[in-house]
Write a protein that holds these residues in place. Structure first.
Motif, PDB file in Angstrom:
ATOM      1  N   ILE A 147       0.867  -1.168   0.000  1.00  0.00           N
ATOM      2  CA  ILE A 147       0.000   0.000   0.000  1.00  0.00           C
ATOM      3  C   ILE A 147       0.912   1.228   0.000  1.00  0.00           C
ATOM      4  O   ILE A 147       1.777   1.368   0.883  1.00  0.00           O
ATOM      5  N   GLU A 148       0.775   2.084  -0.998  1.00  0.00           N
ATOM      6  CA  GLU A 148       1.706   3.198  -1.201  1.00  0.00           C
ATOM      7  C   GLU A 148       1.097   4.529  -0.766  1.00  0.00           C
ATOM      8  O   GLU A 148      -0.108   4.745  -0.892  1.00  0.00           O
ATOM      9  N   PHE A 149       1.972   5.415  -0.290  1.00  0.00           N
ATOM     10  CA  PHE A 149       1.554   6.751   0.129  1.00  0.00           C
ATOM     11  C   PHE A 149       2.543   7.778  -0.423  1.00  0.00           C
ATOM     12  O   PHE A 149       3.715   7.478  -0.645  1.00  0.00           O
ATOM     13  N   ALA A 150       2.054   8.995  -0.587  1.00  0.00           N
ATOM     14  CA  ALA A 150       2.872  10.044  -1.191  1.00  0.00           C
ATOM     15  C   ALA A 150       3.983  10.522  -0.276  1.00  0.00           C
ATOM     16  O   ALA A 150       5.044  10.945  -0.729  1.00  0.00           O
ATOM     17  N   THR A 151       3.749  10.479   1.053  1.00  0.00           N
ATOM     18  CA  THR A 151       4.735  11.000   2.002  1.00  0.00           C
ATOM     19  C   THR A 151       5.105   9.933   3.018  1.00  0.00           C
ATOM     20  O   THR A 151       4.303   9.038   3.319  1.00  0.00           O
ATOM     21  N   PRO A 152       6.292  10.024   3.594  1.00  0.00           N
ATOM     22  CA  PRO A 152       6.685   9.042   4.612  1.00  0.00           C
ATOM     23  C   PRO A 152       5.826   9.119   5.869  1.00  0.00           C
ATOM     24  O   PRO A 152       5.570   8.084   6.505  1.00  0.00           O
ATOM     25  N   ASP A 153       5.371  10.294   6.237  1.00  0.00           N
ATOM     26  CA  ASP A 153       4.502  10.430   7.414  1.00  0.00           C
ATOM     27  C   ASP A 153       3.240   9.578   7.272  1.00  0.00           C
ATOM     28  O   ASP A 153       2.766   8.973   8.240  1.00  0.00           O
ATOM     29  N   GLU A 154       2.702   9.545   6.048  1.00  0.00           N
ATOM     30  CA  GLU A 154       1.473   8.784   5.814  1.00  0.00           C
ATOM     31  C   GLU A 154       1.705   7.287   5.951  1.00  0.00           C
ATOM     32  O   GLU A 154       0.795   6.548   6.360  1.00  0.00           O
TER      33      GLU A 154
END
Length: 239
Positions: A147-154
């Motif tokens: 599952i991918e996210f745009a930012t590392p925080d997410e």
């Protein structure tokens, strides 16, 4: 007199062009501490800010810092929106097909899993990773669900809220988070990915040699290791 005025104008134009060539726009994400982040004054900060400013000084260039979202950071380099990427970017063969890398300024390091439980299913569960990273590519090729996210925080938030079983990212990024949050822990085995972290420039950019020379000088005089230890702690891999 007209000749003198014309000559003076040409000299001024030449000087301005030379000055423009001495300015290098340093592209970074501004969201990946301790590599790079935005401080309370709204300025780019972190290990790569300190490193980049020192490299520019040694190369007799003037740094201008530009932030860009990670998922479009290479396209916006190749299109000319800035001149370098200095953003915790691992050197890979795939990326070397479209950009030129300096030698690494961070040695190859471990990628780690972080979860809420030691029993997290790393082999077949849901694993969060930042889009367009070597970690995302690794998970996509494994038996786990990416599952991918745009930012590392997410990616970390996805673990905290139960959306993912674990997050997979650079150890340098995850270890400080795990140290500060009693609910999160490093799990599984470290994974070695990439060829270290380097600066990316457009193919054929002549400034590549100047940056390589500056990185070499910092390795030889110990200042690069000192910066690494300052920002990543005494257990960090050095040269």
């Amino acid at each position: 007199m007209k000749y003198l005025i014309l000559t003076a104008s040409l000299l001024a134009i030449s000087a301005g062009a030379a000055a423009a060539q001495d300015v290098v726009r340093m592209g970074t994400e501004g969201a990946y501490p301790p590599y790079n982040f935005i401080n309370d004054n709204g300025e780019v900060d972190g290990f790569e800010r300190a490193l980049g400013d020192e490299l520019c000084a040694r190369a007799e260039l003037t740094c201008e810092w530009v932030t860009n979202d990670w998922d479009s950071i290479i396209p916006n380099l190749t299109s000319g929106n800035y001149d370098t990427i200095i953003a915790g970017m691992s050197i890979t063969e795939e990326r070397e097909e479209v950009v030129d890398f300096t030698q690494p300024y961070i040695p190859p390091a471990s990628s780690l899993f972080m979860a809420l439980s030691e029993d997290a299913d790393l082999a077949g569960g849901v694993i969060a990773a930042q889009t367009n990273t070597i970690q995302a590519g690794y998970i996509a090729a494994s038996g786990a669900t990416l599952i991918e996210f745009a930012t590392p925080d997410e990616t970390v938030a996805a673990v905290r809220n139960g959306e993912a079983d674990a997050v997979f990212a650079d150890g340098d990024y995850l270890l400080p988070i795990a140290d500060e949050d009693a609910d999160l822990m490093i799990v599984g085995e470290p994974v070695q990915l990439g060829g270290g972290v380097g600066m990316a420039l457009r193919e054929g950019d002549e400034r590549l040699a100047a940056f390589n020379a500056a990185i070499t000088a910092m390795k030889e005089d110990g200042t690069l290791n000192a910066l690494i230890l300052e920002w990543f702690g005494p257990e960090a891999a050095t040269w």
